[in-house]
Design an enzyme around this catalytic site. Sequence first.
Site, short mmCIF file in Angstrom:
data_model
loop_
_atom_site.label_atom_id
_atom_site.label_comp_id
_atom_site.label_asym_id
_atom_site.label_seq_id
_atom_site.Cartn_x
_atom_site.Cartn_y
_atom_site.Cartn_z
N TRP A 1 31.63 48.80 43.64
CA TRP A 1 31.48 47.73 42.64
C TRP A 1 30.36 46.75 42.97
O TRP A 1 30.20 46.33 44.11
CB TRP A 1 32.79 46.97 42.58
CG TRP A 1 32.73 45.66 41.86
CD1 TRP A 1 32.46 44.45 42.39
CD2 TRP A 1 32.96 45.44 40.46
NE1 TRP A 1 32.50 43.47 41.42
CE2 TRP A 1 32.82 44.06 40.22
CE3 TRP A 1 33.28 46.28 39.38
CZ2 TRP A 1 32.98 43.49 38.96
CZ3 TRP A 1 33.44 45.71 38.13
CH2 TRP A 1 33.29 44.33 37.93
N MET A 2 29.62 46.34 41.92
CA MET A 2 28.59 45.30 42.06
C MET A 2 28.79 44.26 40.97
O MET A 2 29.06 44.61 39.82
CB MET A 2 27.23 45.97 41.90
CG MET A 2 26.08 45.07 41.53
SD MET A 2 24.69 46.05 40.83
CE MET A 2 23.82 46.49 42.30
N ASP B 1 27.35 39.80 40.43
CA ASP B 1 26.17 38.91 40.39
C ASP B 1 24.99 39.30 41.29
O ASP B 1 25.18 39.62 42.46
CB ASP B 1 26.54 37.50 40.87
CG ASP B 1 27.78 36.97 40.26
OD1 ASP B 1 28.40 37.64 39.43
OD2 ASP B 1 28.17 35.85 40.64
N ARG C 1 30.96 26.56 44.07
CA ARG C 1 30.33 27.79 44.57
C ARG C 1 28.95 28.06 43.98
O ARG C 1 28.52 27.44 43.04
CB ARG C 1 31.24 28.98 44.28
CG ARG C 1 31.61 29.17 42.82
CD ARG C 1 32.54 30.38 42.66
NE ARG C 1 32.99 30.53 41.30
CZ ARG C 1 34.11 29.99 40.81
NH1 ARG C 1 34.90 29.25 41.59
NH2 ARG C 1 34.45 30.17 39.55
N ASP C 2 28.32 29.06 44.58
CA ASP C 2 27.09 29.70 44.11
C ASP C 2 25.84 28.82 44.30
O ASP C 2 25.12 28.50 43.34
CB ASP C 2 27.20 30.11 42.62
CG ASP C 2 28.50 30.86 42.32
OD1 ASP C 2 29.06 31.47 43.26
OD2 ASP C 2 28.97 30.83 41.16
N SER D 1 28.74 34.30 45.71
CA SER D 1 27.32 34.27 45.33
C SER D 1 26.52 33.17 46.00
O SER D 1 27.06 32.13 46.39
CB SER D 1 27.19 34.13 43.82
OG SER D 1 27.49 35.36 43.22
C1 FRU Z 1 30.33 34.94 38.88
C2 FRU Z 1 31.26 34.77 40.07
C3 FRU Z 1 30.73 33.69 40.98
C4 FRU Z 1 31.33 34.06 42.29
C5 FRU Z 1 31.31 35.56 42.24
C6 FRU Z 1 32.45 36.22 42.95
O1 FRU Z 1 30.39 36.19 38.28
O2 FRU Z 1 32.56 34.49 39.62
O3 FRU Z 1 31.03 32.38 40.56
O4 FRU Z 1 30.60 33.53 43.36
O5 FRU Z 1 31.30 35.92 40.88
O6 FRU Z 1 32.25 37.59 43.03
#
Ligand code: FRU
Length: 494
Positions: A37-38, A40, A167-168, A100
Amino acid sequence: MEKGSQLDKVRKIEQKGISEISMESRPVYHLSSPIGWMNDPNGFSIYRNEYHLFFQYHPFSNVWGPMHWGHCKSRDFVRWEYLPVAMAPDESYDAGGCYSGSAIEADGEHVLVYTGVIDRYLEDGSHDYRQVQCMAKGNGIDYCKYEGNPVITGLSLPKGSSVEDFRDPKIWKEEDGYYLVVGSRAGDGYGQVLLYRSDNLEQWEFLDVLDQSRGKYGRMWECPDFFPLGDKHILLVSPQNMRARGYEFHNGNNSVFIYGHYDKSIHQFERETITSADYGLDFYAPQTLQTADGRRIMIGWMQSWDAKFMKDFLDWSGMMTLPRELVLKNGKIYQHPVRELENYHKNKVEYTGKEITEAVVLDGIKGRIIDLQVDITQFDFHHFAIHFAHNDEYEMLLQYNHMRKCLTIDRTHSGLIRDVVCRRKMMVGPTVSGIQGEVLKLRLLLDRYSVEVFVNEGEKVMSTVFHTPMEADGIIFDTDGTAFINVLKYDISI
Ligand code: FRU
């Protein structure tokens, strides 16, 4: 990397898996998951003159699971080389997942900033769930997590903000230091983007809230990016739980461009307008980088969280869009497929001034790995349609309604056996081009199981995946009146 470590094991599994997957089952010029699975795109950056891309990755199955960072690189955004998985969730501060983040080259090292998920039960039985920002450094293949992690915790958050939804981080460098934006949920329960600054990548200072949903544009704001474009600043975010508004935003997760102006002296962003970044069925969590020649390039995950599906015969799940150049023209963002794609154009077939009055097949216009450009130059009709990935059993449909100035992508008959969302529309009509007069320009990039439709040189884009068997490779043009079209088709071969 230590022998026998969790990462070492994952790398072995990954390598074996990749070698067993047939290249025929993959897109040709879009990055697809090496194995499993992939989601972001992460760490889209330049390191030692090559483009690197990491991604949210669960190599053990075709569904989302504990997040690793997969890794690949490219010299031209079109041909990608898989590199060994870069990070596994193997530390106390990221055992719940390496979520992410982004990357930058600093002092010869490749620096990753990402979200560590703390997810554990404490002795008193309580659940400790938090998201914190972490750093790792590496040489383009092996990465070592910083011993002082996490570098940003919930303690820095503005009052009332959620420590669970934080996050991110997206990092960049300016003359006076490093900056990052990060997604967060404010005290009112809705999304916001926070700005931080650092001198040394280790200590970070919270500066300001750049923008907020305030209940209008979804709940959590995921995967922010922030960059200058022309005379504006763009805040790119992916809000969750939005409600549809006309055909501009759809229900659920959207990715949006927030146009505005940024006053760096006081770190304030003033919002002007907000639009969708892509109007198709599958586009999320985009991220950008700036090339050495100054182009702003965006890549997105070509999938939707709510309508995810895949064929059981594939051993991989998830792909990225083709990277796109963003250009600000007349105050609007235009998206162009990276020009490097043109180096892979083969077998040109061209028609000019072709009159269409019924369903027709044009000699030489077919295929599933193609760059197809269709200019409509006369509009004596209500509907004009392009059926592609077509045979007796299957088809994808792109239909233009000239009365409403509306374009629909429809995968109802693409071979799905699940009740997923199949249709999406966007408002777009002809533009006036000096030489041609009124023209509606459609450009379809097909790559086995996906299509990206660029309209009017990138004024609007729709990206969608479909898992139609490859033998359905026909293309039919059809209308209920009379249309004149110019068609240009290239195969893409790498
Ligand atoms: C976005 C997300 C991000 C998170 C990641 C987890 O698609 O929900 O906010 O970091 O995917 O896989």
